[in-house]
Design a protein around this motif. Structure first.
Motif, PDB file in Angstrom:
ATOM      1  N   THR A   1      13.291   8.851 -87.706  1.00  0.00           N
ATOM      2  CA  THR A   1      12.543   7.396 -87.330  1.00  0.00           C
ATOM      3  C   THR A   1      13.512   6.377 -86.900  1.00  0.00           C
ATOM      4  O   THR A   1      13.112   5.131 -86.387  1.00  0.00           O
ATOM      5  CB  THR A   1      11.464   6.709 -88.442  1.00  0.00           C
ATOM      6  N   ARG A   2      14.718   6.683 -86.930  1.00  0.00           N
ATOM      7  CA  ARG A   2      16.088   5.621 -86.462  1.00  0.00           C
ATOM      8  C   ARG A   2      16.685   6.169 -85.643  1.00  0.00           C
ATOM      9  O   ARG A   2      17.929   5.853 -85.380  1.00  0.00           O
ATOM     10  CB  ARG A   2      16.698   5.334 -87.755  1.00  0.00           C
ATOM     11  N   GLY A   3      16.303   6.957 -84.742  1.00  0.00           N
ATOM     12  CA  GLY A   3      16.937   7.634 -83.599  1.00  0.00           C
ATOM     13  C   GLY A   3      17.778   9.037 -83.960  1.00  0.00           C
ATOM     14  O   GLY A   3      18.222   9.502 -82.910  1.00  0.00           O
ATOM     15  N   PHE A   4      17.711   9.414 -85.196  1.00  0.00           N
ATOM     16  CA  PHE A   4      18.614  10.773 -85.420  1.00  0.00           C
ATOM     17  C   PHE A   4      17.593  12.114 -85.366  1.00  0.00           C
ATOM     18  O   PHE A   4      16.505  11.792 -85.217  1.00  0.00           O
ATOM     19  CB  PHE A   4      19.176  10.563 -86.912  1.00  0.00           C
TER      20      PHE A   4
ATOM     21  N   HIS B   1      12.062  16.990 -83.760  1.00  0.00           N
ATOM     22  CA  HIS B   1      13.297  16.289 -84.600  1.00  0.00           C
ATOM     23  C   HIS B   1      13.495  17.087 -85.872  1.00  0.00           C
ATOM     24  O   HIS B   1      12.567  17.930 -86.352  1.00  0.00           O
ATOM     25  CB  HIS B   1      12.457  15.038 -84.960  1.00  0.00           C
TER      26      HIS B   1
ATOM     27  N   GLY C   1      16.666  10.334 -90.887  1.00  0.00           N
ATOM     28  CA  GLY C   1      16.584   9.397 -89.955  1.00  0.00           C
ATOM     29  C   GLY C   1      15.947   9.572 -88.770  1.00  0.00           C
ATOM     30  O   GLY C   1      16.252   8.922 -87.752  1.00  0.00           O
TER      31      GLY C   1
ATOM     32  N   ARG D   1      24.678   1.947 -92.042  1.00  0.00           N
ATOM     33  CA  ARG D   1      23.485   1.112 -91.998  1.00  0.00           C
ATOM     34  C   ARG D   1      23.222   0.045 -93.162  1.00  0.00           C
ATOM     35  O   ARG D   1      23.793   0.571 -94.238  1.00  0.00           O
ATOM     36  CB  ARG D   1      22.293   2.051 -91.730  1.00  0.00           C
TER      37      ARG D   1
ATOM     38  N   ALA E   1      20.391  -2.255 -95.340  1.00  0.00           N
ATOM     39  CA  ALA E   1      18.930  -2.990 -95.523  1.00  0.00           C
ATOM     40  C   ALA E   1      18.903  -4.432 -95.316  1.00  0.00           C
ATOM     41  O   ALA E   1      19.754  -4.836 -96.013  1.00  0.00           O
ATOM     42  CB  ALA E   1      18.388  -2.614 -96.890  1.00  0.00           C
TER      43      ALA E   1
ATOM     44  N   ARG F   1      29.097  -0.226 -81.545  1.00  0.00           N
ATOM     45  CA  ARG F   1      27.957   0.280 -81.101  1.00  0.00           C
ATOM     46  C   ARG F   1      27.799   0.411 -79.720  1.00  0.00           C
ATOM     47  O   ARG F   1      27.071   1.198 -78.906  1.00  0.00           O
ATOM     48  CB  ARG F   1      26.567  -0.718 -81.820  1.00  0.00           C
TER      49      ARG F   1
ATOM     50  N   SER G   1      20.433  13.792 -80.147  1.00  0.00           N
ATOM     51  CA  SER G   1      20.891  12.783 -80.597  1.00  0.00           C
ATOM     52  C   SER G   1      21.772  13.235 -81.852  1.00  0.00           C
ATOM     53  O   SER G   1      21.630  14.388 -82.030  1.00  0.00           O
ATOM     54  CB  SER G   1      19.864  11.718 -80.986  1.00  0.00           C
TER      55      SER G   1
ATOM     56  N   ARG H   1      28.152   7.270 -89.306  1.00  0.00           N
ATOM     57  CA  ARG H   1      27.051   6.302 -89.101  1.00  0.00           C
ATOM     58  C   ARG H   1      26.871   5.261 -90.312  1.00  0.00           C
ATOM     59  O   ARG H   1      26.662   5.783 -91.223  1.00  0.00           O
ATOM     60  CB  ARG H   1      25.928   6.827 -88.612  1.00  0.00           C
TER      61      ARG H   1
END
Length: 719
Positions: free
Chosen positions: A203-206, A197, A201, A145, A147, A656, A12, A143
């Motif tokens: 925990t956000r798919g990165f 990993h 990020g 994002r 909050a 996306r 990823s 990318r």
């Protein structure tokens, strides 16, 4: 010493944050070098250590094994394995806009493989058409994002963040070396297998990665061929008798950033002496009793070999510290003059950096430096960031955020060693055994300190070839600090008396005058990491300090410059330069370019050169196509009126959705089918009209088209 290849495949997008940003564009930058992304060695080592701690906590690795692999925290010497930065070794074909492949298998066959990153980087430097900004655009993605407000469920104000990432599919390679037991080797392999990993990020798919560890093949590691100059110098050195005094000229190239104590533009002799001492101890298996060895004691502890400082070398010219008696006119920038004798009261400013004289032109330059940010996690691994002094309880390890100021890689330093030919032969043998590579400075086991040594010449120390420059009155300045002792009391002194006595003794004439025209003072200190003891501290005259020297007989320039004056000459102290004194001498200051001419890498094989050129050709073709598409995209976006565009949130959703079809040949048809499921007919119509311009275009074209359309719609929504 064993060597391994660590392969890291990105499953990823990955961001190895540097702590820097591009104001107004990108909030979090990933690590890049000349526009090409890499994974810093400290990040790799930290992730492998965290993987090992997880296994240790679950009983899969012994509690004492990790220290043997990664070293003890706070150790003064480098311990455990040494990890290098991970550089790109495979570029997936989809990055080149290759959407015409018939199958995933064919795509993999057409991936571009970089067999030797150093050669590839050299080809990039030699290709002026490839711009750093474009390489960064080619190898990275953006990318965004926000909050979300817990009460309203909408994005919080001013919470939009943009992160630069390396796209999935790219493969990196890092080299690891060290002496490990069988148990430690098995544990390292488990750490690699457990590494899933890295980066930001996660925990956000990165940052999802797949890692493998392989034993390195010798032929792949020997990327640097020993230069003909070093071979010739080695042969010349062998022709001297063991007791002959000789001078060895060298160059040190920084293959990675080097973190040294202090802020000098020179390369101090101390770290080089320490690196050679370590090689010597390993070669002869001296261990902790090295000081009892007669040869070791003479060479390294009693100034048997005088290790000289390394001075910046750019474009074939060596630069020295600027004499403190030379200053720039305050009212006339770019002009220099001598402060001494009659000019003391002129308004002036200090000249910083390194210099060399060419006639009356004073060329100046400074070492390139860079700032590196690092993050040590708290003892409680549930906390993912350093607390520093914000923690309520500072009695436990709460992590640390720190930085290093390092000399940039690629710079070259030149200097000389003096000593008996037998001792220098032994040092040359130690260097050859280590492939003429050494590690200097701090954090040598990860990211910093790698450099390459080259012997550039050997000559007799007492060479009788007299230079044409001779005289009675000289401007003498220190290239390195100088430590002197009073001969009567034996105490360290800053007075000129001890220096004057030594000058008279060696030059064989009367010194009528020795006066400091301008200068400063410092303190010699240091630390012996082998014995974990500080060196004796003593006062010293600082580098750049300038003296007016006058003798009763004419002396040659080389008679003064070929001698190391004072004490601690083994650590490079007491190097000087002289110039005929003329208090009316003045001239221009030329500030030379920081860039250095790139030399062709003669060690590259033809096959690797062809592969690298083919990759660069593909990148240039992609760059040309992007520039052509950019104008077409802007024209097509301009055709659509602001009122005809769908909401910016809908366009973001399309972007996306497009990313999920990044490697799909039929990406446009699939997106069109998804849009067909929208119930709002007016919204569906506007979206289909907007994306209709991308029907027969490439994936990259549509991605950038949607990006431009989104900003146009956002400007409308905010107005």
């Amino acid at each position: 010493m064993e060597r391994w290849v660590l392969k890291i495949k990105l499953e990823s997008s990955l961001c190895t944050a540097t702590g820097e940003d591009a104001p107004g564009i990108t909030n979090i930058m990933t690590a890049t070098e000349d526009g090409i992304p890499y994974i810093p060695a400290k990040r790799i080592k930290g992730c492998l250590l965290e993987s090992g701690k997880e296994m240790r906590d679950n009983g899969l690795i012994g509690a004492d094994v990790l220290e043997g692999i990664f070293g003890r925290k706070g150790a003064r010497t480098g311990e455990g394995i040494c990890i290098g930065d991970a550089h790109i070794s495979l570029i997936p074909r989809y990055l080149f806009d290759a959407q015409e492949e018939d199958s995933q298998e064919d795509t993999q066959k057409k991936d571009s493989i970089i067999e030797n990153y150093e050669h590839f980087q050299s080809e990039v430097h030699k290709c002026p058409e490839v711009e750093k900004a474009y390489l960064e655009e080619f190898f990275t993605r953006q990318r965004t994002r926000t909050a979300i407000d817990a009460d309203t469920g909408t994005a919080e104000d001013h919470s939009l963040r943009t992160m630069q990432v390396v796209p999935k599919g790219i493969e990196f390679v890092s080299y690891i070396e060290g002496d490990l037991s069988r148990k430690e080797k098995e544990a390292l392999e488990n750490c690699v297998k457990g590494l899933r990993h890295m980066g930001m990020g996660i925990t956000r798919g990165f940052g999802e990665v797949r890692c493998t560890l392989e034993t390195a093949k010798t032929e792949k590691l020997e990327s640097r061929k020993i230069s003909g100059c070093t071979k010739a110098s080695e042969e010349a050195l062998q022709s001297y008798g063991e007791e002959e005094e000789v001078e060895l000229s060298y160059e040190i190239k920084l293959d990675s950033p080097i973190a040294l104590d202090g802020n000098e533009d020179c390369l101090p002799a101390g770290p080089v002496l320490g690196a050679l001492a370590g090689m010597y101890i390993r070669k002869f298996s001296l261990g902790s009793d090295a000081h009892k060895d007669q040869n070791f004691s003479r060479i390294f502890l009693h100034d048997g070999v005088q290790f000289g400082y390394g001075f910046l070398k750019r474009n074939g010219q060596v630069y020295w510290p600027c004499p403190k008696a030379i200053a720039e006119e305050k009212e006339n920038r770019g002009k220099w003059f001598q402060i001494a004798e009659g000019n003391e009261n002129r308004r002036r400013r200090e000249i910083s950096g390194q210099v060399y004289w060419k006639n009356h032109e004073l060329h100046t330059i400074s070492a390139r430096r860079e700032l590196h940010f690092h993050h040590a996690r708290p003892l409680d691994r549930g906390i993912a960031h350093a607390l520093n002094d914000r923690a309520e309880d500072t009695s436990v390890d709460t992590g640390q955020f720190f930085q290093y100021t390092a000399l940039s890689k690629g710079q070259v330093y030149a200097g000389t060693w003096m000593g008996k030919a037998g001792d220098l032969k032994c040092l040359a043998a130690c260097l050859k055994e280590n492939d003429y590579r050494m590690k200097l400075g701090r954090s040598k086991t990860a990211e910093y300190g790698r450099c390459t040594f080259e012997i550039t010449g050997v000559s007799p120390k007492n060479n009788k070839q007299e230079s044409v420059c001779r005289g009675k009155k000289w401007m003498l300045w220190l290239l390195t600090p100088m430590v002197s002792r009073d001969r009567e009391t034996g105490e360290y002194t800053l007075a000129e008396k001890a220096f004057k006595e030594q000058l008279e003794e060696i030059l064989g004439c009367k010194v009528q005058r020795l006066k400091m025209a301008a200068g400063g003072y410092t303190t010699h200190s240091g630390y012996n990491s082998r014995w974990r003891m500080p060196l004796v501290s003593c006062p010293a005259i600082a580098a750049g300090s300038t003296f007016i020297l006058e003798t009763d007989q004419e002396v040659y320039q080389h008679q003064i410059e070929s001698v190391r004056w004072g004490e601690l000459t083994g650590r490079g102290y007491g190097q000087v330069a002289v110039r005929p004194f003329d208090n009316k001498e003045a001239g221009e200051i030329v500030r030379d370019s920081e860039e250095e001419n790139t030399k062709k890498n003669q060690g590259a094989e033809s096959h690797e050169e062809e592969c690298n050129k083919a990759i660069l050709h593909d990148i240039l073709s992609n760059q040309s196509k992007r520039l052509k598409d950019r104008k077409e995209i802007l024209d097509k976006v301009d055709i659509i009126g602001k009122d005809e565009l769908p909401p910016s949130s809908a366009i973001s959703m399309l972007s996306r959705l497009l990313r999920s079809y990044e490697k799909d040949k039929d990406f446009y048809q699939k997106i069109e089918n998804e849009v067909g499921n929208i119930h709002d007919e007016e919204k569906k119509k506007r979206i289909l009209k907007m994306i209709g311009h991308c029907e027969k275009e490439s994936y990259d074209f549509m991605k950038r088209y949607l990006e431009n359309a989104k900003w146009k719609a956002r400007g409308r929504d905010e107005s």
